[in-house]
Write a protein that holds these residues in place. Structure first.
Motif, PDB file in Angstrom:
ATOM      1  N   ASN A  36     -36.718   2.798  -3.308  1.00  0.00           N
ATOM      2  CA  ASN A  36     -35.706   3.352  -4.055  1.00  0.00           C
ATOM      3  C   ASN A  36     -34.528   3.716  -3.392  1.00  0.00           C
ATOM      4  N   SER A  37     -34.169   2.813  -2.435  1.00  0.00           N
ATOM      5  CA  SER A  37     -33.059   2.679  -1.617  1.00  0.00           C
ATOM      6  C   SER A  37     -31.673   2.492  -2.428  1.00  0.00           C
ATOM      7  N   ASN A  38     -30.749   3.461  -2.493  1.00  0.00           N
ATOM      8  CA  ASN A  38     -29.521   3.100  -3.294  1.00  0.00           C
ATOM      9  C   ASN A  38     -28.176   2.681  -2.589  1.00  0.00           C
ATOM     10  N   ASN A  39     -28.621   2.062  -1.347  1.00  0.00           N
ATOM     11  CA  ASN A  39     -27.840   1.658  -0.458  1.00  0.00           C
ATOM     12  C   ASN A  39     -26.727   0.596  -0.835  1.00  0.00           C
ATOM     13  N   SER A  40     -25.459   0.507  -0.769  1.00  0.00           N
ATOM     14  CA  SER A  40     -24.671  -0.511  -1.330  1.00  0.00           C
ATOM     15  C   SER A  40     -23.609  -0.875  -0.267  1.00  0.00           C
ATOM     16  N   PHE A  41     -22.919  -1.803  -0.388  1.00  0.00           N
ATOM     17  CA  PHE A  41     -21.915  -2.258   0.732  1.00  0.00           C
ATOM     18  C   PHE A  41     -20.749  -2.863  -0.143  1.00  0.00           C
ATOM     19  N   GLU A  42     -19.528  -2.394   0.540  1.00  0.00           N
ATOM     20  CA  GLU A  42     -18.283  -2.815   0.052  1.00  0.00           C
ATOM     21  C   GLU A  42     -17.392  -2.970   1.089  1.00  0.00           C
ATOM     22  N   LEU A  43     -16.918  -4.158   1.293  1.00  0.00           N
ATOM     23  CA  LEU A  43     -16.004  -4.481   2.334  1.00  0.00           C
ATOM     24  C   LEU A  43     -14.857  -4.057   2.374  1.00  0.00           C
ATOM     25  N   LYS A  44     -14.206  -3.205   3.443  1.00  0.00           N
ATOM     26  CA  LYS A  44     -12.837  -2.842   3.115  1.00  0.00           C
ATOM     27  C   LYS A  44     -11.885  -3.355   4.362  1.00  0.00           C
ATOM     28  N   LEU A  45     -10.911  -3.634   3.687  1.00  0.00           N
ATOM     29  CA  LEU A  45      -9.958  -4.510   4.651  1.00  0.00           C
ATOM     30  C   LEU A  45      -9.319  -3.695   5.579  1.00  0.00           C
ATOM     31  N   GLU A  46      -9.134  -4.036   6.843  1.00  0.00           N
ATOM     32  CA  GLU A  46      -8.522  -3.207   7.904  1.00  0.00           C
ATOM     33  C   GLU A  46      -7.612  -4.028   8.679  1.00  0.00           C
ATOM     34  N   PRO A  47      -6.686  -3.297   9.371  1.00  0.00           N
ATOM     35  CA  PRO A  47      -5.691  -3.780  10.311  1.00  0.00           C
ATOM     36  C   PRO A  47      -6.267  -5.019  11.091  1.00  0.00           C
ATOM     37  N   ASP A  48      -5.659  -5.974  11.507  1.00  0.00           N
ATOM     38  CA  ASP A  48      -5.962  -7.186  12.444  1.00  0.00           C
ATOM     39  C   ASP A  48      -7.097  -7.971  11.478  1.00  0.00           C
ATOM     40  N   ASP A  49      -7.266  -7.666  10.269  1.00  0.00           N
ATOM     41  CA  ASP A  49      -8.185  -8.723   9.483  1.00  0.00           C
ATOM     42  C   ASP A  49      -7.207 -10.134   9.190  1.00  0.00           C
ATOM     43  N   MET A  50      -7.888 -11.040   9.127  1.00  0.00           N
ATOM     44  CA  MET A  50      -7.259 -12.370   8.750  1.00  0.00           C
ATOM     45  C   MET A  50      -7.748 -12.799   7.360  1.00  0.00           C
ATOM     46  N   LEU A  51      -6.808 -12.990   6.759  1.00  0.00           N
ATOM     47  CA  LEU A  51      -7.305 -13.170   5.003  1.00  0.00           C
ATOM     48  C   LEU A  51      -6.836 -14.789   4.663  1.00  0.00           C
ATOM     49  N   LEU A  52      -7.737 -15.398   4.121  1.00  0.00           N
ATOM     50  CA  LEU A  52      -7.173 -16.352   3.232  1.00  0.00           C
ATOM     51  C   LEU A  52      -6.782 -16.027   1.713  1.00  0.00           C
ATOM     52  N   TYR A  89      -3.275 -14.587   6.565  1.00  0.00           N
ATOM     53  CA  TYR A  89      -2.490 -13.487   6.473  1.00  0.00           C
ATOM     54  C   TYR A  89      -3.220 -12.630   7.418  1.00  0.00           C
ATOM     55  N   LEU A  90      -2.321 -11.911   8.160  1.00  0.00           N
ATOM     56  CA  LEU A  90      -2.639 -11.064   9.118  1.00  0.00           C
ATOM     57  C   LEU A  90      -2.357  -9.697   8.628  1.00  0.00           C
ATOM     58  N   ILE A  91      -3.318  -8.728   8.323  1.00  0.00           N
ATOM     59  CA  ILE A  91      -2.922  -7.289   8.063  1.00  0.00           C
ATOM     60  C   ILE A  91      -2.379  -6.441   9.305  1.00  0.00           C
ATOM     61  N   ASP A  92      -1.238  -6.134   9.197  1.00  0.00           N
ATOM     62  CA  ASP A  92      -0.462  -5.282  10.352  1.00  0.00           C
ATOM     63  C   ASP A  92      -1.268  -4.079  10.317  1.00  0.00           C
ATOM     64  N   LYS A  93      -0.655  -3.275  11.530  1.00  0.00           N
ATOM     65  CA  LYS A  93      -1.400  -1.987  11.917  1.00  0.00           C
ATOM     66  C   LYS A  93      -1.202  -0.956  10.939  1.00  0.00           C
ATOM     67  N   ASN A  94      -0.123  -1.059   9.876  1.00  0.00           N
ATOM     68  CA  ASN A  94      -0.010  -0.151   8.943  1.00  0.00           C
ATOM     69  C   ASN A  94      -0.616  -0.508   7.633  1.00  0.00           C
ATOM     70  N   GLY A  95      -1.325  -1.777   7.646  1.00  0.00           N
ATOM     71  CA  GLY A  95      -2.070  -1.981   6.540  1.00  0.00           C
ATOM     72  C   GLY A  95      -1.503  -3.216   5.610  1.00  0.00           C
ATOM     73  N   TYR A  96      -0.287  -3.516   5.940  1.00  0.00           N
ATOM     74  CA  TYR A  96       0.657  -4.641   5.193  1.00  0.00           C
ATOM     75  C   TYR A  96       0.235  -5.753   5.420  1.00  0.00           C
ATOM     76  N   ILE A  97       0.406  -6.820   4.356  1.00  0.00           N
ATOM     77  CA  ILE A  97       0.499  -8.133   4.534  1.00  0.00           C
ATOM     78  C   ILE A  97       2.070  -8.401   3.854  1.00  0.00           C
ATOM     79  N   ASP A  98       2.681  -9.533   4.404  1.00  0.00           N
ATOM     80  CA  ASP A  98       3.883 -10.431   4.155  1.00  0.00           C
ATOM     81  C   ASP A  98       3.552 -11.263   3.346  1.00  0.00           C
ATOM     82  N   PHE A  99       3.795 -11.046   1.801  1.00  0.00           N
ATOM     83  CA  PHE A  99       3.398 -12.100   0.833  1.00  0.00           C
ATOM     84  C   PHE A  99       4.536 -12.767   0.335  1.00  0.00           C
ATOM     85  N   PRO A 100       4.314 -14.205   0.276  1.00  0.00           N
ATOM     86  CA  PRO A 100       5.431 -15.001  -0.127  1.00  0.00           C
ATOM     87  C   PRO A 100       6.168 -14.339  -1.549  1.00  0.00           C
TER      88      PRO A 100
END
Length: 254
Positions: A36-52, A89-100
Motif C-alpha cells: 500500500n505504498s503511496n510514494n511518488s516522485f516529482e523532479l524539481k528543478l534546481e540551480p546548476d541544472d542543465m536543461l534542453l 539552458y543553465l539555471i542560475d543560483k537564483n533559479g532563472y534561465i535566460d530565454f530567447p
C-alpha cells in the motif's frame, strides 16, 4: 598431550580467520513488505541544472526564434564526423534561465510540469499553439563508501530509486552497514542529511526512496571492517602462515 595442544592452537587460529557476522547485518528488507505504498516522485528543478528546452508549433518558423541554436561538434572518430548538438539552458543560483526574446524566466524550485506550464503561459502571446518540452541532461548521483564500484553516475531517465543507485554501484560489500546509510541532499540551498535503514521496508515510503539530482549516498563500514582495519590487513596472512607451520609441526612430531 603435545598433539592435543597443537590441535587446540590450530582450531583457535582458524577461528580467528572466520568473521562471525550475523545474517541480520547482511540481508536487506528483513520485515514484511506491504503493498500500500503511496510514494511518488516529482523532479524539481534546481540551480546548476542543465536543461534542453524545445518549443514547437504548427508553424516551425514562428517557434524557431524561441529555441537555442545548435552547434557543430567534431567527433574523435576515424571518420572525424561532425554532429550537431543543441545548446542547453543553465539555471542560475537564483533559479532563472535566460530565454530567447522573452528574457529571464524563474523555474528553479518548480517541477518539470510546472516549469513547462510557466513557459507556455509566457509564450502564449508570441506563439499561440506553443508546445514546450523540457529535459534535464545533467542528472547525476554519487555513491561512496562500502560499495563495489563507488563513483558518480549520470542518470538518463531523470528518475532513480535508492536500490537502483546501489545496484549501479555494484551493491554493498559484505562490510557495508545496511542499517545506517547516509543520504546527503541539497534543498533550497541547504544541505540536509538523512539516515536510511535498508533492513526495514519502511524506507519504501520515505521521501528519500527516489533520489534527486546531485544526491550523495555514503555506506559506512560495519564493525567487522572497522576492527579488521584497526588490527591490520596483514594479520590474516600471518595467521594462515602460522597455522600452516603449526600443522606441519604436529604432523612431523607424531
Amino acid at each position: 598431550m603435545f598433539s592435543k595442544k597443537i590441535t587446540i592452537i590450530i582450531l583457535f587460529l582458524n577461528l580467528l580467520l572466520v568473521s562471525c557476522v550475523s545474517k541480520q547485518k547482511i540481508l536487506y528488507i528483513q520485515d514484511t513488505v506491504t503493498n500500500n505504498s503511496n510514494n511518488s516522485f516529482e523532479l524539481k528543478l534546481e540551480p546548476d541544472d542543465m536543461l534542453l528546452i524545445n518549443v514547437t508549433s504548427e508553424n516551425p518558423e514562428i517557434a524557431e526564434p524561441y529555441n537555442l541554436k545548435s552547434v557543430t561538434l567534431q567527433n574523435n572518430t576515424e571518420e572525424d564526423a561532425a554532429t550537431r548538438k543543441q545548446l542547453t539552458y543553465l539555471i542560475d543560483k537564483n533559479g532563472y534561465i535566460d530565454f530567447p526574446i522573452v528574457g529571464k524566466i524563474k523555474i528553479g524550485g518548480l517541477t518539470k510540469e510546472q516549469a513547462t506550464n510557466e513557459i507556455q503561459n509566457i509564450l502564449k502571446d508570441h506563439v499561440k499553439d506553443a508546445l514546450v518540452t523540457i529535459r534535464l541532461v545533467n542528472f547525476k548521483i554519487t555513491v561512496l563508501g562500502e560499495v563495489q564500484k563507488p563513483g558518480t553516475y549520470t542518470i538518463k531517465s531523470e528518475r532513480i530509486t535508492l536500490l537502483e543507485a546501489l545496484g549501479m554501484a555494484g551493491d554493498l560489500t559484505i562490510y557495508g552497514k545496511r542499517s545506517n546509510v547516509l543520504l546527503i541532499r541539497e534543498q533550497n540551498g541547504e544541505k540536509i542529511t538523512h539516515r536510511i535503514d535498508l533492513t526495514k521496508s519502511s524506507f519504501f515510503d520515505s521521501p528519500y526512496y527516489y533520489l534527486a539530482q546531485n544526491d550523495v549516498l555514503y555506506v559506512e563500514p560495519n564493525g567487522t571492517k572497522v576492527n579488521s582495519s584497526a588490527i591490520g590487513p596483514n594479520l590474516t596472512v600471518g595467521i594462515s602462515a602460522l597455522s600452516l607451520i603449526v600443522t606441519i609441526i604436529a604432523l612431523t612430531t607424531r
